[in-house]
Design a protein around this motif. Structure first.
Motif, PDB file in Angstrom:
ATOM      1  N   GLN A 131      -0.303   3.128   2.262  1.00 60.63           N
ATOM      2  CA  GLN A 131      -1.073   2.221   1.420  1.00 60.63           C
ATOM      3  C   GLN A 131      -0.909   2.644  -0.035  1.00 60.63           C
ATOM      4  O   GLN A 131      -0.577   3.796  -0.322  1.00 60.63           O
ATOM      5  CB  GLN A 131      -2.548   2.276   1.799  1.00 60.63           C
ATOM      6  CG  GLN A 131      -2.839   1.964   3.254  1.00 60.63           C
ATOM      7  CD  GLN A 131      -2.477   0.525   3.623  1.00 60.63           C
ATOM      8  OE1 GLN A 131      -2.811  -0.394   2.908  1.00 60.63           O
ATOM      9  NE2 GLN A 131      -1.777   0.362   4.725  1.00 60.63           N
ATOM     10  N   VAL A 132      -1.180   1.751  -0.955  1.00 62.90           N
ATOM     11  CA  VAL A 132      -1.150   2.112  -2.373  1.00 62.90           C
ATOM     12  C   VAL A 132      -2.337   3.035  -2.645  1.00 62.90           C
ATOM     13  O   VAL A 132      -3.475   2.709  -2.315  1.00 62.90           O
ATOM     14  CB  VAL A 132      -1.215   0.856  -3.265  1.00 62.90           C
ATOM     15  CG1 VAL A 132      -1.356   1.254  -4.729  1.00 62.90           C
ATOM     16  CG2 VAL A 132       0.031  -0.018  -3.067  1.00 62.90           C
ATOM     17  N   TYR A 133      -2.049   4.193  -3.222  1.00 60.16           N
ATOM     18  CA  TYR A 133      -3.088   5.157  -3.571  1.00 60.16           C
ATOM     19  C   TYR A 133      -3.501   4.994  -5.039  1.00 60.16           C
ATOM     20  O   TYR A 133      -4.659   5.100  -5.394  1.00 60.16           O
ATOM     21  CB  TYR A 133      -2.615   6.583  -3.297  1.00 60.16           C
ATOM     22  CG  TYR A 133      -3.657   7.636  -3.605  1.00 60.16           C
ATOM     23  CD1 TYR A 133      -4.761   7.792  -2.783  1.00 60.16           C
ATOM     24  CD2 TYR A 133      -3.555   8.444  -4.732  1.00 60.16           C
ATOM     25  CE1 TYR A 133      -5.746   8.734  -3.063  1.00 60.16           C
ATOM     26  CE2 TYR A 133      -4.522   9.387  -5.022  1.00 60.16           C
ATOM     27  CZ  TYR A 133      -5.612   9.537  -4.197  1.00 60.16           C
ATOM     28  OH  TYR A 133      -6.576  10.467  -4.480  1.00 60.16           O
ATOM     29  N   ALA A 134      -2.505   4.763  -5.891  1.00 62.18           N
ATOM     30  CA  ALA A 134      -2.767   4.617  -7.323  1.00 62.18           C
ATOM     31  C   ALA A 134      -1.597   3.897  -7.978  1.00 62.18           C
ATOM     32  O   ALA A 134      -0.482   3.892  -7.454  1.00 62.18           O
ATOM     33  CB  ALA A 134      -2.966   5.982  -7.975  1.00 62.18           C
ATOM     34  N   THR A 135      -1.875   3.298  -9.129  1.00 60.02           N
ATOM     35  CA  THR A 135      -0.811   2.728  -9.955  1.00 60.02           C
ATOM     36  C   THR A 135      -0.995   3.243 -11.370  1.00 60.02           C
ATOM     37  O   THR A 135      -2.109   3.519 -11.804  1.00 60.02           O
ATOM     38  CB  THR A 135      -0.851   1.183  -9.967  1.00 60.02           C
ATOM     39  OG1 THR A 135      -2.129   0.748 -10.424  1.00 60.02           O
ATOM     40  CG2 THR A 135      -0.569   0.613  -8.590  1.00 60.02           C
TER      41      THR A 135
END
Length: 146
Positions: A141-145
């Motif tokens: 999953q996306v953790y941070a951008t």
């Protein structure tokens, strides 16, 4: 009486640990022996208070996969710190976020070698998308951008 309380409190503060005096977090970074940007990333971490032990290896992909980094999500190097794997040129504020939050994942990864990421040359040309490295084989999953 207030003056004595103030002086005692001030003296006690001298003995409290300060974050600046805390030992740096120890990281071990595995990299391809010919890769210079990985050395740049290690220097970036050191500048931000981490102690980094760099270990050149020709088995980087194997190390990354054994740590749980999914195929296609590998970064340029693989680092281990405080029980987590961090793959690629992940910005230090995201590393600190991971270490503070301590989520139940194996780690995080910034796939590839994005221009302008820590340790890479050139200007930033895209948003960095940092993914989770799940412990259970589920989809990252996306953790941070950034």
């Amino acid at each position: 009486m207030q003056r004595r309380t103030f002086l005692l409190a001030g003296t006690a503060m001298l003995f409290l640990p300060f974050p600046a005096l805390a030992a740096p977090l120890q990281a071990t970074l595995y990299k391809n022996p010919q890769c210079g940007c990985c050395e740049g990333y290690a220097a970036y971490l050191r500048e931000n208070g981490f102690a980094v032990d760099v270990k050149p290896t020709n088995d980087l992909l194997e190390i990354s996969h054994k740590a749980g980094v999914p195929e296609g999500k590998e970064g340029c190097h693989t680092m281990f710190i405080d029980g987590y794997v961090i793959d690629g040129h992940v910005p230090v504020d995201v590393v600190r976020k991971l270490l503070k939050e301590k989520p139940p994942i194996a780690g995080i990864t910034l796939p590839g070698m994005p221009m302008g990421s820590p340790g890479m040359t050139g200007p930033k040309t895209e948003t960095f998308v940092i993914y989770t490295v799940p412990k259970d084989g589920t989809v990252p999953q996306v953790y941070a951008t950034e």
